[in-house]
Design a protein around this motif. Structure first.
Motif, PDB file in Angstrom:
ATOM      1  N   PRO A  85       0.782  -1.291  -0.061  1.00 10.89           N
ATOM      2  CA  PRO A  85      -0.083  -0.039  -0.193  1.00 10.89           C
ATOM      3  C   PRO A  85       0.753   1.142   0.060  1.00 10.89           C
ATOM      4  O   PRO A  85       2.107   1.372   0.532  1.00 10.89           O
ATOM      5  CB  PRO A  85      -0.682   0.100   1.422  1.00 10.89           C
ATOM      6  CG  PRO A  85       0.094  -1.007   1.978  1.00 10.89           C
ATOM      7  CD  PRO A  85       0.645  -1.988   1.321  1.00 10.89           C
ATOM      8  N   PRO A  86       0.488   2.419  -0.474  1.00 17.28           N
ATOM      9  CA  PRO A  86       1.026   3.565  -0.714  1.00 17.28           C
ATOM     10  C   PRO A  86       1.208   4.068   0.744  1.00 17.28           C
ATOM     11  O   PRO A  86       0.263   3.893   1.660  1.00 17.28           O
ATOM     12  CB  PRO A  86       0.520   4.393  -1.663  1.00 17.28           C
ATOM     13  CG  PRO A  86      -1.151   3.936  -1.378  1.00 17.28           C
ATOM     14  CD  PRO A  86      -0.933   2.390  -1.362  1.00 17.28           C
ATOM     15  N   ALA A  87       2.209   4.910   0.861  1.00 13.72           N
ATOM     16  CA  ALA A  87       2.341   5.777   2.462  1.00 13.72           C
ATOM     17  C   ALA A  87       1.663   7.070   2.244  1.00 13.72           C
ATOM     18  O   ALA A  87       1.344   7.566   1.038  1.00 13.72           O
ATOM     19  CB  ALA A  87       3.668   5.765   2.803  1.00 13.72           C
ATOM     20  N   ARG A  88       1.458   7.782   3.197  1.00 11.91           N
ATOM     21  CA  ARG A  88       1.048   9.213   3.130  1.00 11.91           C
ATOM     22  C   ARG A  88       1.910  10.041   2.761  1.00 11.91           C
ATOM     23  O   ARG A  88       2.978   9.781   3.136  1.00 11.91           O
ATOM     24  CB  ARG A  88       0.302   9.557   4.436  1.00 11.91           C
ATOM     25  CG  ARG A  88      -1.053   8.795   4.676  1.00 11.91           C
ATOM     26  CD  ARG A  88      -1.643   9.584   5.998  1.00 11.91           C
ATOM     27  NE  ARG A  88      -2.816   8.724   6.482  1.00 11.91           N
ATOM     28  CZ  ARG A  88      -4.075   8.968   5.884  1.00 11.91           C
ATOM     29  NH1 ARG A  88      -4.292   9.754   4.846  1.00 11.91           N
ATOM     30  NH2 ARG A  88      -5.082   8.308   6.284  1.00 11.91           N
ATOM     31  N   ILE A  89       1.848  10.877   1.603  1.00  6.36           N
ATOM     32  CA  ILE A  89       2.838  11.753   1.286  1.00  6.36           C
ATOM     33  C   ILE A  89       2.467  13.103   1.225  1.00  6.36           C
ATOM     34  O   ILE A  89       1.244  13.617   1.429  1.00  6.36           O
ATOM     35  CB  ILE A  89       3.415  11.597  -0.392  1.00  6.36           C
ATOM     36  CG1 ILE A  89       2.004  11.649  -1.249  1.00  6.36           C
ATOM     37  CG2 ILE A  89       3.713  10.237  -0.436  1.00  6.36           C
ATOM     38  CD1 ILE A  89       2.411  11.662  -2.471  1.00  6.36           C
ATOM     39  N   GLY A  90       3.570  14.222   1.673  1.00  9.27           N
ATOM     40  CA  GLY A  90       3.283  15.655   1.352  1.00  9.27           C
ATOM     41  C   GLY A  90       2.865  15.987   2.659  1.00  9.27           C
ATOM     42  O   GLY A  90       1.878  15.525   3.576  1.00  9.27           O
ATOM     43  N   GLN A  91       2.315  17.491   2.711  1.00  6.84           N
ATOM     44  CA  GLN A  91       1.565  17.937   3.793  1.00  6.84           C
ATOM     45  C   GLN A  91       0.033  17.563   3.813  1.00  6.84           C
ATOM     46  O   GLN A  91      -0.453  17.452   4.816  1.00  6.84           O
ATOM     47  CB  GLN A  91       1.517  19.543   3.373  1.00  6.84           C
ATOM     48  CG  GLN A  91       2.931  20.027   3.625  1.00  6.84           C
ATOM     49  CD  GLN A  91       2.962  21.682   3.182  1.00  6.84           C
ATOM     50  OE1 GLN A  91       1.943  22.086   3.036  1.00  6.84           O
ATOM     51  NE2 GLN A  91       4.367  22.079   3.196  1.00  6.84           N
ATOM     52  N   LEU A  92      -0.483  17.147   2.621  1.00 10.47           N
ATOM     53  CA  LEU A  92      -1.868  16.990   2.482  1.00 10.47           C
ATOM     54  C   LEU A  92      -2.060  15.257   2.897  1.00 10.47           C
ATOM     55  O   LEU A  92      -3.275  14.969   2.912  1.00 10.47           O
ATOM     56  CB  LEU A  92      -2.295  17.252   1.079  1.00 10.47           C
ATOM     57  CG  LEU A  92      -2.201  18.519   0.741  1.00 10.47           C
ATOM     58  CD1 LEU A  92      -2.703  18.922  -0.536  1.00 10.47           C
ATOM     59  CD2 LEU A  92      -2.673  19.526   1.656  1.00 10.47           C
ATOM     60  N   GLY A  93      -1.003  14.567   3.004  1.00 15.30           N
ATOM     61  CA  GLY A  93      -1.357  13.280   3.431  1.00 15.30           C
ATOM     62  C   GLY A  93      -1.718  12.159   2.289  1.00 15.30           C
ATOM     63  O   GLY A  93      -2.689  11.325   2.829  1.00 15.30           O
ATOM     64  N   LEU A  94      -1.805  12.557   1.057  1.00 15.94           N
ATOM     65  CA  LEU A  94      -2.115  11.710  -0.011  1.00 15.94           C
ATOM     66  C   LEU A  94      -1.492  10.167   0.271  1.00 15.94           C
ATOM     67  O   LEU A  94      -0.515  10.047   0.390  1.00 15.94           O
ATOM     68  CB  LEU A  94      -1.866  12.153  -1.502  1.00 15.94           C
ATOM     69  CG  LEU A  94      -2.747  13.673  -1.631  1.00 15.94           C
ATOM     70  CD1 LEU A  94      -2.413  14.319  -3.102  1.00 15.94           C
ATOM     71  CD2 LEU A  94      -4.209  13.484  -1.452  1.00 15.94           C
ATOM     72  N   ARG A  95      -2.502   9.210  -0.014  1.00 12.54           N
ATOM     73  CA  ARG A  95      -1.926   7.986  -0.259  1.00 12.54           C
ATOM     74  C   ARG A  95      -1.610   7.573  -1.751  1.00 12.54           C
ATOM     75  O   ARG A  95      -2.503   7.101  -2.604  1.00 12.54           O
ATOM     76  CB  ARG A  95      -3.083   6.967   0.271  1.00 12.54           C
ATOM     77  CG  ARG A  95      -3.164   6.983   1.930  1.00 12.54           C
ATOM     78  CD  ARG A  95      -4.094   5.855   2.267  1.00 12.54           C
ATOM     79  NE  ARG A  95      -4.135   5.802   3.745  1.00 12.54           N
ATOM     80  CZ  ARG A  95      -3.488   4.930   4.555  1.00 12.54           C
ATOM     81  NH1 ARG A  95      -2.356   4.735   3.972  1.00 12.54           N
ATOM     82  NH2 ARG A  95      -3.526   5.214   5.878  1.00 12.54           N
ATOM     83  N   VAL A  96      -0.588   8.053  -2.365  1.00 15.08           N
ATOM     84  CA  VAL A  96      -0.248   7.880  -3.729  1.00 15.08           C
ATOM     85  C   VAL A  96       1.268   7.748  -3.615  1.00 15.08           C
ATOM     86  O   VAL A  96       2.078   8.398  -3.013  1.00 15.08           O
ATOM     87  CB  VAL A  96      -0.445   9.448  -4.400  1.00 15.08           C
ATOM     88  CG1 VAL A  96      -0.122   9.201  -5.828  1.00 15.08           C
ATOM     89  CG2 VAL A  96      -2.007   9.822  -4.256  1.00 15.08           C
ATOM     90  N   LYS A  97       1.588   6.789  -4.650  1.00 14.60           N
ATOM     91  CA  LYS A  97       3.207   6.479  -4.642  1.00 14.60           C
ATOM     92  C   LYS A  97       3.880   7.386  -5.771  1.00 14.60           C
ATOM     93  O   LYS A  97       5.151   7.726  -5.132  1.00 14.60           O
ATOM     94  CB  LYS A  97       3.456   4.930  -5.095  1.00 14.60           C
ATOM     95  CG  LYS A  97       2.872   3.838  -3.990  1.00 14.60           C
ATOM     96  CD  LYS A  97       2.975   2.652  -4.754  1.00 14.60           C
ATOM     97  CE  LYS A  97       2.646   1.733  -3.783  1.00 14.60           C
ATOM     98  NZ  LYS A  97       2.817   0.198  -4.155  1.00 14.60           N
ATOM     99  N   LYS A  98       3.394   7.888  -6.591  1.00 12.88           N
ATOM    100  CA  LYS A  98       3.817   8.690  -7.768  1.00 12.88           C
ATOM    101  C   LYS A  98       2.972   9.813  -8.215  1.00 12.88           C
ATOM    102  O   LYS A  98       1.940   9.428  -8.710  1.00 12.88           O
ATOM    103  CB  LYS A  98       4.546   7.989  -8.920  1.00 12.88           C
ATOM    104  CG  LYS A  98       5.215   6.541  -8.496  1.00 12.88           C
ATOM    105  CD  LYS A  98       6.629   6.706  -8.169  1.00 12.88           C
ATOM    106  CE  LYS A  98       7.456   5.614  -7.914  1.00 12.88           C
ATOM    107  NZ  LYS A  98       8.621   5.647  -7.381  1.00 12.88           N
ATOM    108  N   VAL A  99       3.439  11.056  -8.071  1.00 13.97           N
ATOM    109  CA  VAL A  99       2.670  12.015  -8.636  1.00 13.97           C
ATOM    110  C   VAL A  99       3.353  12.584  -9.961  1.00 13.97           C
ATOM    111  O   VAL A  99       4.614  12.798  -9.975  1.00 13.97           O
ATOM    112  CB  VAL A  99       2.561  13.372  -7.614  1.00 13.97           C
ATOM    113  CG1 VAL A  99       1.691  14.404  -8.370  1.00 13.97           C
ATOM    114  CG2 VAL A  99       1.789  12.995  -6.362  1.00 13.97           C
ATOM    115  N   VAL A 100       2.859  12.592 -10.943  1.00 13.01           N
ATOM    116  CA  VAL A 100       3.509  12.988 -12.386  1.00 13.01           C
ATOM    117  C   VAL A 100       2.726  13.712 -12.970  1.00 13.01           C
ATOM    118  O   VAL A 100       1.335  14.117 -13.277  1.00 13.01           O
ATOM    119  CB  VAL A 100       3.428  11.618 -13.263  1.00 13.01           C
ATOM    120  CG1 VAL A 100       4.072  12.189 -14.667  1.00 13.01           C
ATOM    121  CG2 VAL A 100       4.180  10.433 -12.645  1.00 13.01           C
TER     122      VAL A 100
END
Length: 359
Positions: A85-100
């Motif tokens: 599962p993806p971890a939470r990323i960034g200040q917003l805590g999105l559960r996304v692995k790669k933002v393109v």
């Protein structure tokens, strides 16, 4: 031939790098069922949905190393899904692995079509994908994909995006305003909408969030870079020199805000004539490849003008043609694989560590 032993085979397999994280696959539990019988080697290879598009390439690379170590060995490798599962990323805590991000230095180069096509293709190849239309002033993603409706807000005040298919969320300003109404906003309102799309939308757990950027070199990229970690930006341009000049500006903009450039896509790279199957270089060809080499960025591929895709986009059936006509979708598939391949190479070079999800 070197003697084939289970420990020697296991050592090669365990040290193979996971394309998603850049870490050895053995400790991550992605190498299973290793067996050695005389000169036969078999094993199962766990690939995450994020890197499913290049799973066969990873397997072939492992098999090449085994063949080099044990010439003449018969190798049987089975690719199986590996859940992570993806971890939470960034200040917003999105559960996304790669933002393109998919952007361009100017309008009219088919940026939105390329963004939607890449998202559809990645999803078709087995990844969990979301598509965000950040081109607030000219949202065209809903039209390209034939999506209608108005997103609902649930009890937690989260926006439920429109889904192209089960588990494929799409969010766009085009869902919130009438088709003939212009969005007349100053900068702060624009940035607020981008933040809201990211923060308040129920994206779920995704491998990729593809973001269709506004044309030009505005400061939306800065807003995004401060909100979520960006894995890479894809710059779309056409072969003509006037378009390439603006593409260079887009590349420099991304670099100034510390967003890595994942590559360039040359759209309208020749016209594929449906009558004789020949390709005519109406706008030229190869300009983006040459410019990518000069700028030291990857070239992800060229997409020719294909009448079938153009008509499908106008009719809101872009995803249907990509799914049903493999020859029309082949250049898009090549570009999508090249993107995933670049992200895997980046993970290997940086030695990205796997983070545990934030519960």
């Amino acid at each position: 031939m070197s003697e084939i032993t289970l420990p020697s085979v296991q050592a090669i397999l365990d040290q193979t790098l996971d394309p998603e994280t850049g870490r050895a696959m053995g400790p991550l539990g992605q190498i299973q069922d290793v067996q050695v019988d005389d000169n036969k080697i078999s094993y199962s290879l766990g690939i995450t949905s994020c890197m499913w598009a290049i799973g066969d390439e990873v397997r072939d690379g492992i098999n090449d190393r085994l063949t080099a170590a044990f010439p003449g060995a018969a190798i049987n490798a089975t690719i199986v899904p590996h859940e992570r599962p993806p971890a939470r990323i960034g200040q917003l805590g999105l559960r996304v692995k790669k933002v393109v991000l998919v952007g361009s230095g100017k309008g009219g180069v088919g940026k939105s079509t390329v963004a939607a096509s890449l998202a559809v293709m990645l999803n078709q190849m087995g990844s969990r994908v979301g598509l965000m239309d950040a081109d607030v002033y000219g949202p065209s993603v809903p039209h390209l994909l034939g999506l209608k409706g108005r997103p609902e807000v649930d009890a937690d005040k989260k926006i439920r995006p429109i889904e192209l298919r089960d588990g494929f969320p799409v969010m766009s300003m085009g869902f919130l305003v009438e088709p003939d109404q212009a969005v007349i906003w100053r900068g702060p309102m624009l940035h607020g909408s981008i933040q809201q799309f990211l923060r308040d939308t129920q994206w779920g757990e995704l491998d990729y969030l593809i973001i269709d950027m506004p044309p030009g070199t505005g400061d939306i990229a800065l807003t995004l870079s401060q909100s979520v970690p960006i894995s890479g930006a894809v710059v779309v341009c056409t072969p003509q020199e006037v378009a390439l000049l603006d593409a260079v500006k887009a590349i420099n903009m991304f670099r100034k805000v510390n967003i890595p450039v994942a590559g360039m896509v040359e759209n309208m790279s020749g016209f594929l004539c449906p009558d004789n199957g020949k390709t005519y270089d109406i706008f030229g060809r190869g300009g983006a490849r040459d410019k990518a080499a000069q700028m030291d960025v990857p070239f992800l591929g060229g997409l020719p003008i294909d009448i079938r895709l153009r008509e499908a986009g106008d009719e809101g059936r872009l995803h249907e043609v990509i799914a049903d006509q493999p020859d029309a979708a082949a250049p898009i598939e090549q570009a999508a694989r090249a993107l995933v391949r670049h992200l895997a190479s980046k993970a290997a070079s940086e030695g990205v560590s796997t983070s545990l999800p934030t519960l």
